[in-house]
Design a protein around this motif. Structure first.
Motif, PDB file in Angstrom:
ATOM      1  N   PHE B   9       0.833  -1.204   0.000  1.00 32.94           N
ATOM      2  CA  PHE B   9       0.000   0.000   0.000  1.00 32.94           C
ATOM      3  C   PHE B   9       0.872   1.261   0.000  1.00 32.94           C
ATOM      4  O   PHE B   9       0.645   2.197  -0.777  1.00 32.94           O
ATOM      5  N   LEU B  10       1.913   1.250   0.866  1.00 33.94           N
ATOM      6  CA  LEU B  10       2.801   2.419   0.943  1.00 33.94           C
ATOM      7  C   LEU B  10       3.540   2.641  -0.364  1.00 33.94           C
ATOM      8  O   LEU B  10       3.717   3.782  -0.803  1.00 33.94           O
ATOM      9  N   ARG B  11       3.965   1.523  -1.004  1.00 34.91           N
ATOM     10  CA  ARG B  11       4.688   1.670  -2.280  1.00 34.91           C
ATOM     11  C   ARG B  11       3.798   2.300  -3.353  1.00 34.91           C
ATOM     12  O   ARG B  11       4.276   3.106  -4.158  1.00 34.91           O
ATOM     13  N   VAL B  12       2.506   1.927  -3.356  1.00 31.17           N
ATOM     14  CA  VAL B  12       1.581   2.535  -4.323  1.00 31.17           C
ATOM     15  C   VAL B  12       1.486   4.038  -4.063  1.00 31.17           C
ATOM     16  O   VAL B  12       1.602   4.856  -4.984  1.00 31.17           O
ATOM     17  N   CYS B  13       1.325   4.422  -2.776  1.00 32.59           N
ATOM     18  CA  CYS B  13       1.236   5.849  -2.429  1.00 32.59           C
ATOM     19  C   CYS B  13       2.496   6.590  -2.857  1.00 32.59           C
ATOM     20  O   CYS B  13       2.423   7.677  -3.439  1.00 32.59           O
ATOM     21  N   VAL B  14       3.674   5.997  -2.543  1.00 27.79           N
ATOM     22  CA  VAL B  14       4.947   6.645  -2.870  1.00 27.79           C
ATOM     23  C   VAL B  14       5.055   6.852  -4.378  1.00 27.79           C
ATOM     24  O   VAL B  14       5.425   7.948  -4.837  1.00 27.79           O
ATOM     25  N   GLN B  67       9.179  -3.280  -7.984  1.00 28.00           N
ATOM     26  CA  GLN B  67       9.014  -3.994  -6.702  1.00 28.00           C
ATOM     27  C   GLN B  67       7.585  -4.513  -6.551  1.00 28.00           C
ATOM     28  O   GLN B  67       7.377  -5.652  -6.126  1.00 28.00           O
ATOM     29  N   LEU B  68       6.600  -3.668  -6.901  1.00 28.57           N
ATOM     30  CA  LEU B  68       5.190  -4.081  -6.761  1.00 28.57           C
ATOM     31  C   LEU B  68       4.891  -5.262  -7.668  1.00 28.57           C
ATOM     32  O   LEU B  68       4.205  -6.212  -7.253  1.00 28.57           O
ATOM     33  N   VAL B  69       5.425  -5.234  -8.905  1.00 34.13           N
ATOM     34  CA  VAL B  69       5.193  -6.345  -9.837  1.00 34.13           C
ATOM     35  C   VAL B  69       5.814  -7.631  -9.296  1.00 34.13           C
ATOM     36  O   VAL B  69       5.154  -8.676  -9.232  1.00 34.13           O
ATOM     37  N   ILE B  70       7.089  -7.554  -8.845  1.00 37.33           N
ATOM     38  CA  ILE B  70       7.760  -8.753  -8.315  1.00 37.33           C
ATOM     39  C   ILE B  70       6.975  -9.317  -7.137  1.00 37.33           C
ATOM     40  O   ILE B  70       6.694 -10.519  -7.059  1.00 37.33           O
ATOM     41  N   ARG B  71       6.564  -8.441  -6.212  1.00 44.76           N
ATOM     42  CA  ARG B  71       5.848  -8.906  -5.035  1.00 44.76           C
ATOM     43  C   ARG B  71       4.472  -9.456  -5.393  1.00 44.76           C
ATOM     44  O   ARG B  71       3.990 -10.406  -4.781  1.00 44.76           O
ATOM     45  N   GLY B  72       3.822  -8.840  -6.409  1.00 38.38           N
ATOM     46  CA  GLY B  72       2.531  -9.348  -6.880  1.00 38.38           C
ATOM     47  C   GLY B  72       2.658 -10.756  -7.431  1.00 38.38           C
ATOM     48  O   GLY B  72       1.840 -11.635  -7.134  1.00 38.38           O
ATOM     49  N   LEU B  73       3.745 -10.992  -8.204  1.00 38.75           N
ATOM     50  CA  LEU B  73       3.949 -12.310  -8.800  1.00 38.75           C
ATOM     51  C   LEU B  73       4.250 -13.360  -7.737  1.00 38.75           C
ATOM     52  O   LEU B  73       3.819 -14.512  -7.840  1.00 38.75           O
ATOM     53  N   LEU B  74       5.012 -12.946  -6.692  1.00 43.45           N
ATOM     54  CA  LEU B  74       5.416 -13.915  -5.667  1.00 43.45           C
ATOM     55  C   LEU B  74       4.343 -14.116  -4.608  1.00 43.45           C
ATOM     56  O   LEU B  74       4.383 -15.089  -3.851  1.00 43.45           O
ATOM     57  N   TYR B  75       3.361 -13.172  -4.534  1.00 45.33           N
ATOM     58  CA  TYR B  75       2.440 -13.125  -3.400  1.00 45.33           C
ATOM     59  C   TYR B  75       1.720 -14.444  -3.144  1.00 45.33           C
ATOM     60  O   TYR B  75       1.637 -14.905  -2.007  1.00 45.33           O
ATOM     61  N   SER B  76       1.213 -15.092  -4.244  1.00 44.95           N
ATOM     62  CA  SER B  76       0.369 -16.276  -4.061  1.00 44.95           C
ATOM     63  C   SER B  76       1.132 -17.427  -3.391  1.00 44.95           C
ATOM     64  O   SER B  76       0.556 -18.179  -2.623  1.00 44.95           O
ATOM     65  N   CYS B 147       5.019  17.741  -1.782  1.00 37.38           N
ATOM     66  CA  CYS B 147       4.624  16.413  -2.237  1.00 37.38           C
ATOM     67  C   CYS B 147       5.821  15.444  -2.176  1.00 37.38           C
ATOM     68  O   CYS B 147       5.693  14.308  -1.716  1.00 37.38           O
ATOM     69  N   GLY B 148       6.977  15.927  -2.611  1.00 36.81           N
ATOM     70  CA  GLY B 148       8.191  15.111  -2.603  1.00 36.81           C
ATOM     71  C   GLY B 148       8.613  14.740  -1.195  1.00 36.81           C
ATOM     72  O   GLY B 148       9.078  13.621  -0.957  1.00 36.81           O
ATOM     73  N   TYR B 149       8.439  15.671  -0.236  1.00 34.32           N
ATOM     74  CA  TYR B 149       8.810  15.349   1.144  1.00 34.32           C
ATOM     75  C   TYR B 149       7.877  14.310   1.752  1.00 34.32           C
ATOM     76  O   TYR B 149       8.325  13.434   2.500  1.00 34.32           O
ATOM     77  N   VAL B 150       6.580  14.382   1.423  1.00 37.95           N
ATOM     78  CA  VAL B 150       5.654  13.348   1.911  1.00 37.95           C
ATOM     79  C   VAL B 150       6.075  11.995   1.336  1.00 37.95           C
ATOM     80  O   VAL B 150       6.131  10.984   2.059  1.00 37.95           O
ATOM     81  N   ALA B 151       6.445  11.973   0.034  1.00 37.95           N
ATOM     82  CA  ALA B 151       6.906  10.728  -0.593  1.00 37.95           C
ATOM     83  C   ALA B 151       8.148  10.191   0.116  1.00 37.95           C
ATOM     84  O   ALA B 151       8.249   8.986   0.370  1.00 37.95           O
ATOM     85  N   SER B 152       9.106  11.090   0.478  1.00 43.15           N
ATOM     86  CA  SER B 152      10.326  10.645   1.167  1.00 43.15           C
ATOM     87  C   SER B 152       9.991  10.008   2.503  1.00 43.15           C
ATOM     88  O   SER B 152      10.565   8.982   2.879  1.00 43.15           O
ATOM     89  N   LEU B 153       9.046  10.639   3.217  1.00 40.52           N
ATOM     90  CA  LEU B 153       8.669  10.138   4.528  1.00 40.52           C
ATOM     91  C   LEU B 153       8.071   8.735   4.419  1.00 40.52           C
ATOM     92  O   LEU B 153       8.459   7.810   5.154  1.00 40.52           O
TER      93      LEU B 153
END
Lengths: 179, 179
Positions: B9-14, B67-76, B147-153
């Motif tokens: 979820f955080l990676r999608v937001c970032v 990263q999201l794609v790799i984790r999506g593929l490995l998730y199951s 916006c960039g600082y929120v992404a960094s956080l």
């Protein structure tokens, strides 16, 4: 225990490098003739990025000294467990170490970026280049930034070690539960 | 598994925040009259800090998507152990996540520092202030940096989670040995 000794050694190196960077920037000054009868002295106060860099480097060096003192006091009766004060110290170190790496890396990069304008100028924005006038000043700042980047790199390794020594006490099965 | 879902979820937001920042900076431009008959257009290309920021933000967003794609593929068929590819993925994520946080935080801070010169100018160095001429341009850059600082956080929290999910598999007794 190996991790602790490596960490202490790295913290000493980081502290020395940060103090070196801060001193190089702080005591850098050069007076030069800009126009025929107008001379100017360049110091770290002229660029607020350098001012911020000195402040952050000294704070980070102080933080590392405090960490070394705390660890020195605890060293003789250190147990690799996570009961009471050890848990708090581990979390405190982890969070602050991360914050310190971000701060010193960002302060260094900001100074580098501003220094690039000093070297090249920005013709479009009518910002004049400065390093052709203040040659020695700029070289010393360059050396200080190199020193600061080495300190950031070592501090990143310290933050990895403190993350490692915190999280290895947590269970690999359930979320945020101690073993 | 909770940690994995929070991380995704955080990676999608970032990723979304980084793309927003990059677009705000990339498509910011303002034409204004500087002298009576001389007009100038300000774009992100005028300040190399902003150019670097766009480049780094897009790279970091791309990295998070991979990263999201790799984790999506490995998730199951994900197992919380550290055998074979999982160990390599965990180390790879840990190191790259840390590097990405440093890069985006540093790029943001460098842009902020340069923007401060745009707002205040630097009288001593004969650098003129620009934001009184390019008002809307500067406001948009300010929004992008926020916006960039929120992404960094958020990215820092992601890097904590990836450090946690790597190191909790290591033994609390002996150095760098898996449980």
């Amino acid at each position: 225990m190996e991790a602790m000794r490596i960490e202490a050694f790295l913290r000493v190196c980081v502290t020395l490098l940060l103090i070196t960077t801060a001193c190089l920037v702080r005591f850098d000054s050069q007076t030069t003739l800009i126009f025929t009868s107008y001379s100017r002295t360049a110091t770290f106060r002229d660029l607020n990025a350098l001012f911020v860099l000195v402040f952050i480097d000294i704070s980070a060096a102080g933080y590392n000294l405090i960490q070394l003192v705390i660890r020195g006091l605890l060293y003789s009766h250190w147990k690799p467990d996570m009961k009471g004060p050890y848990k708090h110290l581990a979390w405190f170190s982890f969070l602050l170490d991360q914050a310190v790496v971000y701060m010193i890396f960002a302060a260094n990069s900001a100074s580098l970026m501003v220094s690039v304008y000093g070297v090249t100028g920005e013709h479009h924005l009518f910002w004049m280049k400065l390093c052709n006038k203040f040659n020695r000043f700029c070289t010393q700042i360059g050396g200080a930034l190199l020193c600061g980047y080495v300190a950031s790199l070592l501090m990143a390794v310290v933050s990895f070690l403190s993350a490692y020594s915190l999280f290895r006490h947590y269970s690999p099965k359930t979320f945020l539960v101690l073993k």
